[in-house]
Design a protein around this motif. Structure first.
Motif, short mmCIF file in Angstrom:
data_model
loop_
_atom_site.label_atom_id
_atom_site.label_comp_id
_atom_site.label_asym_id
_atom_site.label_seq_id
_atom_site.Cartn_x
_atom_site.Cartn_y
_atom_site.Cartn_z
N THR A 80 -22.60 -23.65 19.15
CA THR A 80 -22.40 -22.46 18.34
C THR A 80 -21.76 -22.86 17.01
N LYS A 81 -22.01 -22.03 15.99
CA LYS A 81 -21.52 -22.36 14.65
C LYS A 81 -21.08 -21.09 13.94
N ASP A 82 -19.88 -21.12 13.35
CA ASP A 82 -19.40 -20.03 12.51
C ASP A 82 -19.97 -20.20 11.11
N ILE A 83 -20.70 -19.19 10.64
CA ILE A 83 -21.36 -19.24 9.34
C ILE A 83 -20.57 -18.40 8.35
N ASP A 84 -20.41 -18.89 7.12
CA ASP A 84 -19.58 -18.22 6.13
C ASP A 84 -20.11 -16.83 5.78
N VAL A 85 -21.40 -16.73 5.44
CA VAL A 85 -22.01 -15.45 5.10
C VAL A 85 -23.35 -15.36 5.82
N THR A 86 -23.55 -14.26 6.56
CA THR A 86 -24.75 -14.12 7.38
C THR A 86 -25.36 -12.73 7.21
N VAL A 87 -26.68 -12.67 7.14
CA VAL A 87 -27.41 -11.40 7.19
C VAL A 87 -28.10 -11.34 8.54
N LEU A 88 -27.81 -10.28 9.30
CA LEU A 88 -28.40 -10.10 10.63
C LEU A 88 -29.18 -8.80 10.66
N LYS A 89 -30.43 -8.87 11.09
CA LYS A 89 -31.28 -7.69 11.21
C LYS A 89 -31.38 -7.29 12.68
N PRO A 90 -31.08 -6.02 12.99
CA PRO A 90 -31.16 -5.57 14.38
C PRO A 90 -32.52 -5.85 14.98
N GLY A 91 -32.51 -6.42 16.17
CA GLY A 91 -33.75 -6.74 16.85
C GLY A 91 -34.35 -8.08 16.49
#
Length: 302
Positions: A80-91
């Motif tokens: 696992t990795k902690d990312i500084d800035v992430t965009v997550l799209k539902p689904g």
């Protein structure tokens, strides 16, 4: 929100690097820019920027209470990795991620930074080969003490502590030192991933910049480096991220367009005004994603 302010905080910070306080303003700058310029929804981004979208009109407004910090933990192929800035799209899961790194001294450790960059990129692309990965790296443009003293007399820079030889990024002639040049060359080789079948150890977009740490120029980007023909110029960083994202998640998957398309904001959004909901400062160095409502690209509720 403003690039200069974010880089100034990085370049002038006296906090220990372990605290991450010198780099956090860049995280917030990237997150805010992904909304204002990129058209991504604030609620899809971690850290959540201080912005909100009206569910009826699609108007964007400044909403400081909506902001939340932290990093998103991504399931990688190796760990696992902690990312500084992430965009997550539902689904869909994470679709875009930006790692923001910086070096204020001890440039002898740049090889370790490269190994880390390659490993992190490979790790997340194994699990998410379609994810658009960006890597933004900033150097504090430390100069030799004699050069700093000479420039201070003209620019009003304050005296700084003596720097070790390995802490110098810019030589007396104004050119980056060899370690920085080597790092630029190596990072250039890590950029340019276009297809999900390309090398998983390469980023879709990489940017390298040297940031002025002194006087009135503090926070400004050093002119002339990287050179104009470089593949990792900051000016191209975000536009490349958007292009790769659209190719994969919008044009490449038209059935998902209602979820994945990037929003246009309306001209009358409160964010652009001086009243309630207006941004404290207008974006500098980039343009908000504004367009007249047209067909299926009109601003719409999330």
């Amino acid at each position: 929100m403003d690039e200069r302010d974010a880089f100034r905080a990085f370049a002038t910070s006296e906090d220990a690097t372990q605290s991450q306080r010198h780099i956090k303003p860049i995280h917030w700058y990237v997150a805010c820019r992904l909304v204002v310029e990129g058209g991504f929804l604030p609620e899809d981004i971690t850290p959540r920027p201080p912005l909100a979208v009206d569910p009826r009109s699609g108007r964007l407004r400044y909403e400081p209470d909506a902001a939340t910090g932290g990093e998103r933990t991504i399931l990688g192929g190796l760990k696992t990795k902690d990312i500084d800035v992430t965009v997550l799209k539902p689904g869909l899961g994470p679709v875009l991620a930006v790692s923001c790194k910086g070096a204020i001294k001890a440039f002898r450790n740049l090889t370790n930074r490269l190994e880390e960059a390659v490993g992190d990129c490979t790790n997340i692309h194994i699990t998410y080969p379609a994810l658009v990965a960006g890597y933004l790296f900033a150097f504090r443009a430390n100069r030799q003490a004699a050069a700093v003293a000479e420039e201070g007399a003209v620019a009003g820079a304050s005296p700084r502590r003596q720097l070790a030889a390995n802490d110098i990024a810019v030589g007396r002639g104004g050119a980056p030192v060899e370690a920085v040049l080597r790092f630029h060359h190596a990072l250039s080789e890590l950029s340019g991933r276009r297809s999900i079948r390309d090398d998983v150890s390469r980023y879709e977009s990489v940017a390298l910049t040297l940031v002025e740490p002194e006087g009135h120029e503090a926070g400004g980007v050093l002119e002339g480096f990287p050179p104009p023909d470089s593949r990792i110029l900051l000016r191209d960083f975000f536009s490349t991220l958007y292009l790769r994202y659209d190719e994969r998640f919008v044009y490449g998957a038209p059935d998902l367009k209602s979820v994945t398309r990037r929003r246009f904001w309306t001209e009358d959004s409160p964010a652009w005004t001086a009243g309630p909901g207006g941004l404290p400062d207008r974006p500098a160095g980039y343009d908000p994603r504004i367009a007249e409502p047209m067909d299926d690209e009109a601003p719409s509720p999330p």
